[in-house]
Write an enzyme that holds these catalytic residues in place. Structure first.
Site, mmCIF file in Angstrom:
data_model
loop_
_atom_site.group_PDB
_atom_site.id
_atom_site.type_symbol
_atom_site.label_atom_id
_atom_site.label_comp_id
_atom_site.label_asym_id
_atom_site.label_seq_id
_atom_site.Cartn_x
_atom_site.Cartn_y
_atom_site.Cartn_z
ATOM 1 N N VAL B 76 73.730 73.530 -8.502
ATOM 2 C CA VAL B 76 74.210 72.222 -7.933
ATOM 3 C C VAL B 76 73.732 72.417 -6.631
ATOM 4 O O VAL B 76 74.510 73.287 -5.832
ATOM 5 C CB VAL B 76 75.136 71.791 -8.321
ATOM 6 C CG1 VAL B 76 75.472 70.464 -7.708
ATOM 7 C CG2 VAL B 76 75.454 71.437 -9.792
ATOM 8 N N CYS B 77 73.070 71.686 -5.820
ATOM 9 C CA CYS B 77 72.772 71.741 -4.351
ATOM 10 C C CYS B 77 74.197 71.067 -3.638
ATOM 11 O O CYS B 77 74.678 70.149 -3.905
ATOM 12 C CB CYS B 77 71.686 70.836 -4.014
ATOM 13 S SG CYS B 77 71.586 70.531 -2.178
ATOM 14 N N VAL B 78 74.568 72.053 -2.795
ATOM 15 C CA VAL B 78 75.875 71.812 -2.086
ATOM 16 C C VAL B 78 75.680 70.384 -1.163
ATOM 17 O O VAL B 78 76.644 69.809 -1.271
ATOM 18 C CB VAL B 78 76.445 72.836 -1.158
ATOM 19 C CG1 VAL B 78 75.395 73.280 -0.266
ATOM 20 C CG2 VAL B 78 77.820 72.631 -0.746
#
Lengths: 133, 118
Positions: B76-78
């Protein structure tokens, strides 16, 4: 570093302010460029509206990303293309789009390159990967 | 073939995460390898463990975790996650949070990147 030299294209196909796609696509461009990918960026369909001059997002209460687009070159995003047919369909003149940075020596604006769809298709055909927004 | 998948839409509201899952399922059945699955934009909502759909509906988040438990890398993109309240505390099992650089690496290591979005 990972991904060095591979040909990767990011496409921006959606209008700039009704959704977050264009904005988050710019983040992807910056990161991919920092990973030394052989990056090209194409604005097409409603995505060309992101490059239209004279936009102001103040009334929308959102942080505009026009400044980022105007400085893509500073982030090493230099191969930037615009689809000619998409501009025409939206009645945007080829000189009504913003520059993506300035030439360091001469201060002259660096413009994205307007290309025909057929030329863009040729570029797409030789990519290792295309990430589409 | 080594494939990576990018998911840009949240679950249930949009077909994209179902299509991505079905694509992965079919690709695995044909013997392809999934190098990684990256969630970006509203796609990060695919990773909340608090998702609790009605029992007669598919459990999209659980399906992702099951792929993660099989050893597929789900990221998941931070930055996208922080915007939307997806933190380590709400993260479903066998999914991890990391940066966009992971997407760059996935693309580098794959034969194809396939995007599922609007």
């Amino acid at each position: 570093m990972a991904a060095k030299g591979k040909k990767v294209m990011v496409t921006v196909r959606k209008a700039p302010h009704g959704s977050i796609y264009a904005q988050e696509a710019i983040e992807v461009m910056f990161i991919f460029a920092s990973y030394d990918m052989d990056l090209s960026v194409v604005f097409l369909d409603d995505g060309v509206l992101a490059l239209h001059k004279g936009q102001d997002t103040q009334g929308l209460g959102i942080k505009g990303f026009m400044a980022s687009l105007g400085a893509l070159v500073d982030w090493e995003v230099t191969n930037v293309y615009v689809d000619r047919q998409s501009l025409r369909e939206r009645n945007i003149a080829e000189d009504a789009i913003i520059s993506i940075g300035k030439n360091e020596a001469t201060d002259a604006p660096i413009m994205p390159k307007v290309l025909d769809s057929a030329e863009i298709a040729k570029m797409m055909a030789v990519q290792h990967g295309i990430v589409s927004f | 073939m080594k494939l990576s998948v990018l998911v840009l839409e949240g679950p249930y509201n949009h077909q994209a995460s179902d299509s991505a899952y079905n694509f992965i399922h079919a690709a695995l059945a044909k013997g392809h390898t999934i190098q990684g699955i990256f969630f970006y934009d509203d796609g990060v909502y695919n990773a909340t463990k608090f998702s609790d759909p009605p029992q007669d509906d598919r459990h999209i988040v659980k399906r992702w975790s099951e792929l993660g438990a099989k050893g597929i890398d789900l990221v998941v993109c931070v930055a996208a996650a922080k915007r939307r309240g997806i933190t380590d505390e709400v993260l479903a099992p066998d999914i991890r949070i990391s940066g966009l650089g992971q997407l760059a690496s996935m693309i580098d290591e794959s034969d194809r990147i396939v995007t599922f979005g609007d």
